[in-house]
Write a protein that holds these residues in place. Structure first.
Motif, mmCIF file in Angstrom:
data_model
loop_
_atom_site.group_PDB
_atom_site.id
_atom_site.type_symbol
_atom_site.label_atom_id
_atom_site.label_comp_id
_atom_site.label_asym_id
_atom_site.label_seq_id
_atom_site.Cartn_x
_atom_site.Cartn_y
_atom_site.Cartn_z
ATOM 1 N N LYS A 132 0.825 -1.220 0.000
ATOM 2 C CA LYS A 132 0.000 0.000 0.000
ATOM 3 C C LYS A 132 0.856 1.266 0.000
ATOM 4 N N HIS A 133 2.128 1.155 0.358
ATOM 5 C CA HIS A 133 3.032 2.311 0.335
ATOM 6 C C HIS A 133 3.753 2.436 -1.006
ATOM 7 N N MET A 134 3.549 1.481 -1.893
ATOM 8 C CA MET A 134 4.185 1.487 -3.212
ATOM 9 C C MET A 134 3.269 2.048 -4.289
ATOM 10 N N ILE A 135 1.983 2.247 -3.943
ATOM 11 C CA ILE A 135 1.006 2.755 -4.893
ATOM 12 C C ILE A 135 0.192 3.848 -4.214
ATOM 13 N N GLU A 136 0.135 5.009 -4.859
ATOM 14 C CA GLU A 136 -0.739 6.086 -4.396
ATOM 15 C C GLU A 136 -1.928 6.165 -5.341
ATOM 16 N N LYS A 137 -3.090 6.436 -4.766
ATOM 17 C CA LYS A 137 -4.299 6.563 -5.573
ATOM 18 C C LYS A 137 -4.880 7.956 -5.370
ATOM 19 N N PRO A 138 -4.484 8.913 -6.233
ATOM 20 C CA PRO A 138 -5.035 10.267 -6.133
ATOM 21 C C PRO A 138 -6.542 10.285 -6.386
ATOM 22 N N ALA A 139 -7.178 11.397 -6.032
ATOM 23 C CA ALA A 139 -8.630 11.553 -6.162
ATOM 24 C C ALA A 139 -9.109 11.387 -7.597
ATOM 25 N N ASP A 140 -8.243 11.641 -8.578
ATOM 26 C CA ASP A 140 -8.654 11.534 -9.980
ATOM 27 C C ASP A 140 -8.759 10.085 -10.464
ATOM 28 N N GLY A 141 -8.454 9.118 -9.584
ATOM 29 C CA GLY A 141 -8.580 7.714 -9.924
ATOM 30 C C GLY A 141 -7.354 7.093 -10.571
ATOM 31 N N SER A 142 -6.337 7.899 -10.807
ATOM 32 C CA SER A 142 -5.113 7.361 -11.415
ATOM 33 C C SER A 142 -4.296 6.603 -10.362
ATOM 34 N N LEU A 143 -3.255 5.948 -10.812
ATOM 35 C CA LEU A 143 -2.333 5.248 -9.914
ATOM 36 C C LEU A 143 -0.938 5.836 -10.064
ATOM 37 N N ASN A 144 -0.310 6.114 -8.951
ATOM 38 C CA ASN A 144 1.095 6.532 -8.952
ATOM 39 C C ASN A 144 1.912 5.375 -8.399
ATOM 40 N N ARG A 145 2.642 4.720 -9.291
ATOM 41 C CA ARG A 145 3.489 3.600 -8.893
ATOM 42 C C ARG A 145 4.824 4.165 -8.430
#
Length: 180
Positions: A132-145
């Protein structure tokens, strides 16, 4: 900010999640890290071999920024270079902001960034809750790996811990990194 440099190096001859730290690596043009299970012209990651064993190996060298390891300490995870399977741990580079095709000149070698590492469940198998610390999920629904980038070796040579890294942006239009 620190000047871009190699903070740590690691390799593993077998397909283990973590790699063993070392002081230097030999990168081989078109193959990857000498003595590493993921070296090869075609894909060497076991899950990718099952999909298509003839696909080109765009994941010859795995890089993670040491700043990620620093951030993980705040969440109770203490990880040494190589623990997440990376070959090269950098410091002073925002790896995730690089563009596809960026060349990194390290020691005698030149590697070309091909894309993002896609974090998988093996991270939680290694340390429960870490994924869960390797992926961020911004409000826009995208994924930050956040688990680093992958690269191929364009010019082989020796690299060592402490070596400076020179960044060469690609010519022409810039493309954001996507998982490979």
């Amino acid at each position: 900010m620190n000047k871009p440099h190699v903070f740590g190096l690691a390799r593993s001859m077998a397909h283990h999640f973590s790699k063993l730290p070392c002081d230097s690596l030999c990168l081989i043009e078109g193959l990857g890290v000498e003595g590493d299970a993921h070296a090869g012209v075609t894909v060497q990651h076991l899950s990718r071999i099952k999909q298509d064993p003839d696909q080109p190996n765009l994941r010859q060298v795995h890089l993670i920024h040491a700043e990620l390891l620093d951030d993980l300490v705040e969440h109770g995870y203490v990880l040494a270079p190589g623990a997440l399977g990376e070959n090269v741990t950098t410091r002073g580079i925002d790896l995730l902001a690089l563009h596809e095709g960026t060349r990194l000149h390290i020691g005698e070698a030149v590697i070309r960034v091909t894309g993002l590492r896609n974090p998988c469940r093996q991270i939680d198998d290694f340390m429960p809750g870490l994924l869960k610390h390797m992926i961020e999920k911004p409000a826009d629904g995208s994924l930050n790996r956040k688990c680093g980038v992958m690269a191929v070796v364009e010019h082989g040579g020796e690299i060592a811990v402490g070596a400076p890294i020179r960044i060469e942006e690609p010519a022409g239009p810039r493309r954001r990194l996507e998982p490979v």
